[in-house]
Design a protein around this motif. Sequence first.
Motif, short mmCIF file in Angstrom:
data_model
loop_
_atom_site.label_atom_id
_atom_site.label_comp_id
_atom_site.label_asym_id
_atom_site.label_seq_id
_atom_site.Cartn_x
_atom_site.Cartn_y
_atom_site.Cartn_z
N UNK A 21 0.82 -1.18 0.08
CA UNK A 21 0.08 -0.09 0.08
C UNK A 21 1.00 1.15 0.01
N UNK A 22 0.16 2.43 -0.19
CA UNK A 22 0.91 3.77 -0.37
C UNK A 22 1.57 4.14 1.00
N UNK A 23 1.14 3.70 2.08
CA UNK A 23 1.68 3.90 3.62
C UNK A 23 3.21 3.05 3.41
N UNK A 24 3.22 1.99 3.05
CA UNK A 24 4.55 1.25 3.16
C UNK A 24 5.48 1.65 2.26
N UNK A 25 4.83 1.94 0.82
CA UNK A 25 5.90 2.71 -0.02
C UNK A 25 6.53 3.96 0.39
N UNK A 26 5.85 4.70 1.15
CA UNK A 26 6.42 5.92 1.88
C UNK A 26 7.46 5.50 2.84
N UNK A 27 7.27 4.58 3.55
CA UNK A 27 8.01 4.18 4.94
C UNK A 27 9.25 3.64 4.12
N UNK A 28 9.20 2.88 2.93
CA UNK A 28 10.35 2.11 2.20
C UNK A 28 11.13 3.64 1.70
N UNK A 29 10.43 4.41 1.03
CA UNK A 29 11.35 5.60 0.53
C UNK A 29 12.05 6.44 1.58
N UNK A 30 11.26 6.44 2.85
CA UNK A 30 12.11 7.39 3.77
C UNK A 30 13.28 6.41 4.42
N UNK A 31 13.35 5.14 4.50
CA UNK A 31 14.25 4.42 4.86
C UNK A 31 15.49 4.56 3.94
N UNK A 32 15.18 4.39 2.36
CA UNK A 32 16.07 4.42 1.63
C UNK A 32 16.75 6.00 1.65
N UNK A 33 16.10 6.95 2.12
CA UNK A 33 16.61 8.32 1.93
C UNK A 33 17.54 8.54 3.30
N UNK A 34 17.01 7.79 4.26
CA UNK A 34 17.83 7.37 5.58
C UNK A 34 19.27 6.96 5.34
N UNK A 35 19.24 5.84 4.56
CA UNK A 35 20.58 5.51 4.39
C UNK A 35 21.39 6.15 3.39
N UNK A 36 20.90 6.83 2.29
CA UNK A 36 21.65 7.99 1.36
C UNK A 36 21.95 9.02 2.43
N UNK A 37 21.40 9.54 3.07
CA UNK A 37 21.95 10.61 4.19
C UNK A 37 22.88 10.27 4.99
N UNK A 38 22.99 8.82 5.48
CA UNK A 38 24.14 8.37 6.34
C UNK A 38 25.45 8.40 5.62
N UNK A 39 25.36 8.28 4.18
CA UNK A 39 26.41 8.10 3.49
C UNK A 39 27.14 9.63 3.31
N UNK A 40 26.44 10.56 3.80
CA UNK A 40 27.03 11.97 3.59
C UNK A 40 28.05 12.52 5.13
N UNK A 41 27.76 11.71 5.82
CA UNK A 41 28.52 11.80 7.27
C UNK A 41 29.95 11.95 6.97
N UNK A 42 30.55 12.54 7.57
CA UNK A 42 32.05 12.78 7.45
C UNK A 42 32.77 11.61 8.34
N UNK A 43 32.07 11.48 9.62
CA UNK A 43 32.51 10.33 10.55
C UNK A 43 31.67 9.25 10.89
N UNK A 44 32.03 8.18 10.71
CA UNK A 44 31.20 6.88 10.71
C UNK A 44 31.62 6.07 12.11
N UNK A 45 30.35 5.34 12.74
CA UNK A 45 30.65 4.42 13.44
C UNK A 45 30.63 3.11 12.74
N UNK A 46 30.79 1.96 13.69
CA UNK A 46 30.91 0.68 13.04
C UNK A 46 29.63 0.32 12.29
N UNK A 47 28.50 0.53 12.76
CA UNK A 47 27.30 0.48 12.04
C UNK A 47 27.16 1.32 10.81
N UNK A 48 27.59 2.36 10.74
CA UNK A 48 27.41 3.19 9.48
C UNK A 48 28.69 2.64 8.44
N UNK A 49 29.58 2.35 9.01
CA UNK A 49 30.54 1.70 8.13
C UNK A 49 30.07 0.36 7.35
N UNK A 50 29.57 -0.39 8.26
CA UNK A 50 29.06 -1.83 7.61
C UNK A 50 27.94 -1.41 6.68
#
Length: 96
Positions: A2-31
């Motif tokens: 449904x539309x709500x699940x699609x929005x949640x999926x897109x937000x999770x994808x955006x969160x992952x993409x934004x995490x790649x812009x961090x200058x300093x990462x922890x182990x989880x980010x690096x993984x």
Amino acid sequence: MNEQEQVVGLLEDIKVLLSHTKKVMNVEDLAQYTGLSKSKIYKLTHLKLIPTGNNPNIRQKFFDKEKIDVWLLGEPDLSDAYLEDQFNKNLLKNRK
């Protein structure tokens, strides 16, 4: 899906993409960034084969994204055999 699940999926994808812009990462980010498992990252850290931050007052490991990018491009072989060989070389070097 449904539309709500699609929005949640897109937000999770955006969160992952934004995490790649961090200058300093922890182990989880690096993984997430490299696709390496956390155990592989801990093994590399223990063997001192991966560039880490060197603040002695912080127990948690942090990684500079730029240094990691250079390291990934310069050390493409991360197989267990390669890591064991590097570890053995470090052991021999430390014994002398």
